[in-house]
Design a protein around this motif. Structure first.
Motif, short mmCIF file in Angstrom:
data_model
loop_
_atom_site.label_atom_id
_atom_site.label_comp_id
_atom_site.label_asym_id
_atom_site.label_seq_id
_atom_site.Cartn_x
_atom_site.Cartn_y
_atom_site.Cartn_z
N LEU A 563 0.86 -1.19 0.00
CA LEU A 563 0.00 0.00 0.00
C LEU A 563 0.89 1.24 0.00
CD1 LEU A 563 -2.83 1.12 0.01
CD2 LEU A 563 -2.89 0.90 2.49
N VAL A 564 1.44 1.52 -1.17
CA VAL A 564 2.41 2.60 -1.36
C VAL A 564 1.86 3.55 -2.42
CG1 VAL A 564 4.78 3.13 -2.03
CG2 VAL A 564 4.28 1.03 -0.77
N GLY A 565 2.09 4.84 -2.23
CA GLY A 565 1.52 5.84 -3.12
C GLY A 565 1.83 5.60 -4.59
N VAL A 566 3.10 5.33 -4.90
CA VAL A 566 3.50 5.23 -6.30
C VAL A 566 2.93 4.00 -7.00
CG1 VAL A 566 5.67 3.98 -5.94
CG2 VAL A 566 5.46 5.60 -7.85
N SER A 567 2.68 2.93 -6.26
CA SER A 567 2.18 1.71 -6.90
C SER A 567 0.68 1.52 -6.74
CB SER A 567 2.90 0.48 -6.33
OG SER A 567 2.73 0.40 -4.92
N ALA A 568 0.08 2.06 -5.68
CA ALA A 568 -1.35 1.85 -5.44
C ALA A 568 -2.20 3.03 -5.91
CB ALA A 568 -1.60 1.60 -3.95
N ALA A 569 -1.74 4.26 -5.67
CA ALA A 569 -2.56 5.44 -5.99
C ALA A 569 -2.19 6.09 -7.32
CB ALA A 569 -2.45 6.47 -4.86
N ALA A 570 -0.88 6.12 -7.65
CA ALA A 570 -0.44 6.82 -8.85
C ALA A 570 -1.03 6.26 -10.14
CB ALA A 570 1.09 6.82 -8.92
N PRO A 571 -1.13 4.93 -10.32
CA PRO A 571 -1.74 4.43 -11.56
C PRO A 571 -3.17 4.93 -11.75
CG PRO A 571 -0.55 2.67 -10.46
CD PRO A 571 -0.58 3.82 -9.50
N ILE A 572 -3.92 5.05 -10.66
CA ILE A 572 -5.29 5.58 -10.76
C ILE A 572 -5.24 7.04 -11.19
CG2 ILE A 572 -7.42 6.03 -9.46
CD1 ILE A 572 -6.62 3.73 -7.59
N LEU A 573 -4.32 7.80 -10.60
CA LEU A 573 -4.16 9.21 -10.93
C LEU A 573 -3.97 9.41 -12.44
CD1 LEU A 573 -3.44 12.15 -9.53
CD2 LEU A 573 -1.15 11.54 -10.25
N PHE A 574 -3.07 8.65 -13.02
CA PHE A 574 -2.77 8.84 -14.44
C PHE A 574 -3.87 8.28 -15.33
CE2 PHE A 574 1.40 9.58 -12.60
CZ PHE A 574 1.77 10.74 -13.29
N ASN A 575 -4.56 7.25 -14.88
CA ASN A 575 -5.73 6.78 -15.62
C ASN A 575 -6.79 7.87 -15.70
OD1 ASN A 575 -5.73 3.25 -14.59
ND2 ASN A 575 -4.55 4.34 -16.12
N VAL A 576 -6.98 8.60 -14.60
CA VAL A 576 -7.97 9.68 -14.59
C VAL A 576 -7.50 10.84 -15.47
CG1 VAL A 576 -9.16 11.38 -13.16
CG2 VAL A 576 -8.88 9.03 -12.33
N PHE A 577 -6.23 11.22 -15.34
CA PHE A 577 -5.73 12.32 -16.18
C PHE A 577 -5.86 11.99 -17.66
CE2 PHE A 577 -3.40 14.59 -12.70
CZ PHE A 577 -3.82 15.87 -13.05
N ASN A 578 -5.75 10.71 -18.01
CA ASN A 578 -5.89 10.32 -19.42
C ASN A 578 -7.30 10.54 -19.94
OD1 ASN A 578 -3.20 9.59 -19.65
ND2 ASN A 578 -3.56 7.44 -19.13
N GLN A 579 -8.27 10.72 -19.04
CA GLN A 579 -9.65 11.00 -19.45
C GLN A 579 -9.92 12.49 -19.55
OE1 GLN A 579 -11.36 8.36 -20.38
NE2 GLN A 579 -9.64 7.11 -19.65
N LEU A 580 -8.97 13.32 -19.15
CA LEU A 580 -9.14 14.77 -19.17
C LEU A 580 -8.42 15.37 -20.38
CD1 LEU A 580 -8.43 15.44 -15.38
CD2 LEU A 580 -10.66 15.61 -16.51
N PRO A 581 -8.89 16.51 -20.86
CA PRO A 581 -8.17 17.17 -21.95
C PRO A 581 -6.76 17.55 -21.49
CG PRO A 581 -10.36 18.12 -21.65
CD PRO A 581 -10.12 17.22 -20.49
#
Length: 779
Positions: A563-581
């Motif tokens: 449960l580490v930021g770079v492996s658990a939360a960061a992939p979600i972050l970039f998946n969401v940014f990929n849905q934004l302009p």
């Protein structure tokens, strides 16, 4: 005058009757509790909560779709637009039919009368009650337009079961908005209020079909629909069972219920984005739950409007794992997510420059001993690199140098509501997760920083007083940024821009490593955080236009490996940014920056001794920083192999050279990571020198406190003390409170097992140089 006196009683009676008639109708016809309803910014239904009386009853809607309007008028009240509230002909026909059958077979009520009956809770159907309805109906016609009366009926008519009103009926029986219904679907709903307890979808289907088709036949006879539309409509099937009300943003609905219960709220949520983020969270939840990581929260903000674009308060987990808890506003340990604020504060105050070397060595401050995540040390590292690599030891030492109270003051300005206690309560662990905050406040703060840089450019070098305002989930929200002035709000634009530049260099997670090489790449300033015990994983990213915040963990606080930021939360972050302009990068705030020569090796302002310099834009306050302290003037022999001085060589035979020298303990770790680092040469053996600074303790630090620990066999664990010596072949002698305890050579480590008490450790090298350190052992 005589006429008035003669008929004054009649006039008085008339006035009384007219007054009674005027006030006969309650100001509010319907006071039933209503469902709380939330819609997206486009008007799509996001979710609803059932009314307190257990009925699905949406708040009043003043809009009635054309198809339903035509259907209900033709079915219930063909003369709706012509009568004054009641239809005498219909009443007479109904009375004759009822008298002949000796029972009530026909009501003869207009839609206006039915609105009155619904508002009076469907009282017993008597002739006296019918008279009341007629009187109130005429009064209602005087108060409201026909369209308003029709809307009142559509919003309050029963549609079977616990479904009240057209809006709910449309969703429950057809799964979409009323204005999206076909003619057949509109006709189906129009006949339901006529006998809602007898006929509704799933019950008495044949009777419902006959009623619907009879109405459709009337519509074609009245030339409201054409023959083809009729033929197609009667082929449509009836709904078989109710649909569930959409729950696309259930945790936002919870939040709305707290402040707007029973109302219809148009939110700022983007319908498509919310659905996409829901899918992303569900996909990652399915993966993370395999490791018993059950909860996820995501918040997306628009920087310019400060509106919420997507709100996922939790993952689609189970009740056992607290799926109904909205984590977005719950306090959680911050991990490293506050580090950018410290970096920005130190830039803003002029305490560091972006690449100023900061110390990264074993550190113990009182009983507090921070460690880097990888358990290694760099000796010295650029401040910006310490930030984007999220090194803990440099961050703690930076906070100690900057001042705990000073940094705490910045956090209070950011209005992080869960930082409730005073600075001393948190201590230096404040920067590593010793405090708590929530996703809402953190995203708000990052949005304020982004907006500071944006608005500085837009206003030609000025600041808004209320830059860090609260975001909103309301569609009609208009942010009030306050007055414009030359005074910064919290951080100046230059310091904020430089902080974002550092954060844009954070190594992205797997699959995002080569983002710079794609034309559509999106430069993002982002930061992760992991709390102690692997209980909270954070990732917050910011661009010119958007902020995305992600929290991952367990709502009950259970920690999990991985449960580490770079492996658990960061992939979600970039998946969401990929849905934004994609956003363009921030404009450089030149008026808050200044180009000055910087020492390439140290990151400090260049002194005359720095052999390599580069001109770099730094924050204006950076002019207050000291010049490079690490370059010194040294005197070497002609071959530049040894240091010399006037005790062993004449001036004419000396080579004078600038040399980059770190303190011995920093140097010890720095040279391991930087093989090109050149240690300062030793003095030639025939030179008289002061041997100070040739030795330094790694452990213990001055006045360190250690606690007695035992292993599984109840044996007391020993303490290992370490030091470094500039002469790799030197022998050193160790003393504990003046008692000799051992000798070491080359590798200077020694283990001791003292009892509780205060001690002084003394080390003497073979050249007679001595260093001491005090420490204490506690139970």
């Amino acid at each position: 005058m005589n006429s008035i006196k003669k008929h004054k009683i009649k006039l008085l009676i008339a006035v009384i009757l007219l007054t009674a008639y005027y006030f006969s109708l309650p100001k509010t016809l319907f006071e039933n509790p209503t469902s709380t309803v939330i819609e997206s910014s486009e008007g799509e239904l996001l979710g609803a909560k059932i009314a307190d009386d257990g009925q699905w009853r949406f708040p009043q809607n003043d809009s009635v779709p054309f198809k339903f309007k035509q259907c209900i008028i033709q079915f219930e009240d063909a003369y709706f637009y012509k009568h004054p509230g009641f239809n005498p002909i219909s009443i007479v026909k109904a009375a004759i039919q009822n008298l002949k059958s000796n029972s009530i077979k026909r009501g003869g009520s207009t839609l206006t009368q039915q609105v009155i009956r619904l508002s009076r809770k469907n009282q017993k159907r008597t002739y006296f009650e019918k008279l009341n309805e007629i009187v109130f109906a005429t009064r209602l016609e005087l108060r409201y337009s026909k369209e308003k009366i029709l809307a009142l009926y559509a919003s309050n008519a029963p549609f079977g079961g616990n479904v009240v009103g057209l809006d709910v009926a449309s969703w429950r029986y057809f799964g979409r908005l009323p204005n999206q219904l076909s003619w057949a679907e509109s006709a189906t709903l129009a006949v339901l209020p006529n006998a809602p307890s007898l006929i509704y979808p799933g019950k008495n289907q044949q009777k419902l079909l006959v009623k619907r088709n009879r109405l459709l036949k009337k519509l074609v006879d009245e030339k409201i629909i054409d023959k083809l539309t009729y033929n197609l409509a009667i082929q449509e099937e009836l709904p078989q069972k109710p649909y569930k009300i959409p729950q696309i943003a259930p945790h936002l609905l919870q939040r709305v219920v707290e402040n707007h219960q029973g109302k219809r709220i148009k939110t700022s949520i983007k319908y498509s984005l919310q659905n996409k983020v829901n899918s992303i969270v569900k996909r990652h939840y399915n993966e993370l739950s395999q490791n018993q990581i059950n909860n996820i929260a995501v918040l997306v903000l628009d920087v310019k409007t400060r509106k919420v674009l997507a709100y996922v308060g939790n993952s689609p987990t189970t009740k056992q794992h607290h799926k109904d808890v909205d984590i977005i506003n719950k306090p959680r340990s911050t991990g490293s997510i506050l580090k950018p604020f410290l970096y920005a504060a130190m830039l803003d105050a002029g305490d560091i420059l972006p690449n100023t070397l900061v110390t990264d060595i074993p550190t113990q401050i009182g009983s507090y001993k921070p460690e880097n995540f990888n358990k290694e040390f760099d000796g010295a590292v650029a401040a910006s690199e310490a930030l984007y690599r999220s090194l803990n030891v440099p961050s703690v030492r930076m906070l100690q140098n900057f001042g705990l109270d000073r940094f705490y003051h910045y956090l209070k300005q950011l209005n992080l509501k869960d930082v409730k206690y005073n600075a001393n309560h948190y201590g230096l662990s404040l920067i590593l997760g010793g405090a708590e905050s929530n996703l809402w406040d953190l995203c708000k703060s990052y949005a304020g920083m982004s907006s500071t840089v944006n608005n500085y450019d837009d206003t030609q070098g000025k600041y808004y007083a209320n830059e860090f305002l609260e975001p909103s989930y309301l569609s009609d929200f208009k942010p009030n940024f306050g007055k414009i002035s030359t005074e910064k709000t919290i951080f100046d634009a230059g310091s904020t821009y430089l902080t974002f530049e550092a954060l844009s260099k954070v190594n992205r997670p797997e699959g995002e490593e080569n983002w710079e090489f794609f034309d559509a790449s999106n430069k993002i300033a982002w930061k992760t955080g992991t709390s102690f015990g692997f209980r909270d994983a954070w990732a917050i990213g910011v661009t010119k236009n958007y902020v995305v915040g992600v929290w991952v963990g367990n709502a009950d606080g259970e920690g999990r490996p991985g449960l580490v930021g770079v492996s658990a939360a960061a992939p979600i972050l970039f998946n969401v940014f990929n849905q934004l302009p994609n956003s363009t990068w921030f404009e450089k705030p030149f008026d808050e920056l200044i180009a000055i020569p910087i020492c390439t090796k140290s990151g400090y302002r260049a002194s005359e001794l720095c052999e390599t310099k580069e001109t770099v834009f730094v924050q204006q306050a950076g002019l207050k920083t000291a010049p490079c302290p690490y370059h010194i003037w040294v005197h070497l022999d002609k071959n530049e192999q040894f240091q010399i001085n006037s005790s062993c060589e004449s001036l004419k035979n000396m080579v004078h050279k600038s040399w980059f020298v770190l303190p011995s303990l920093q140097e010890f770790y720095f040279q391991k990571k930087h093989p090109y680092y050149k240690k300062l040469p030793n003095f030639r053996t025939d030179c008289l020198v002061d041997n100070s600074a040739k030795m330094a303790f790694i452990l213990p630090e001055e006045n360190a406190k250690f606690y007695i620990t035992k292993d599984f066999n109840n044996k007391v664990n020993g303490l290992v003390f370490k030091l470094i010596h500039s002469n790799v072949n030197a022998s050193v002698y160790w003393y504990l409170n003046s008692h000799f305890i051992g000798e070491t050579k080359s590798i200077h480590e020694i283990e001791i097992s003292p009892r509780k008490g205060k001690y002084t450790i003394t080390v003497v090298d073979e050249f007679g140089y001595e260093i001491k350190q005090k420490f204490e052992i506690k139970d």
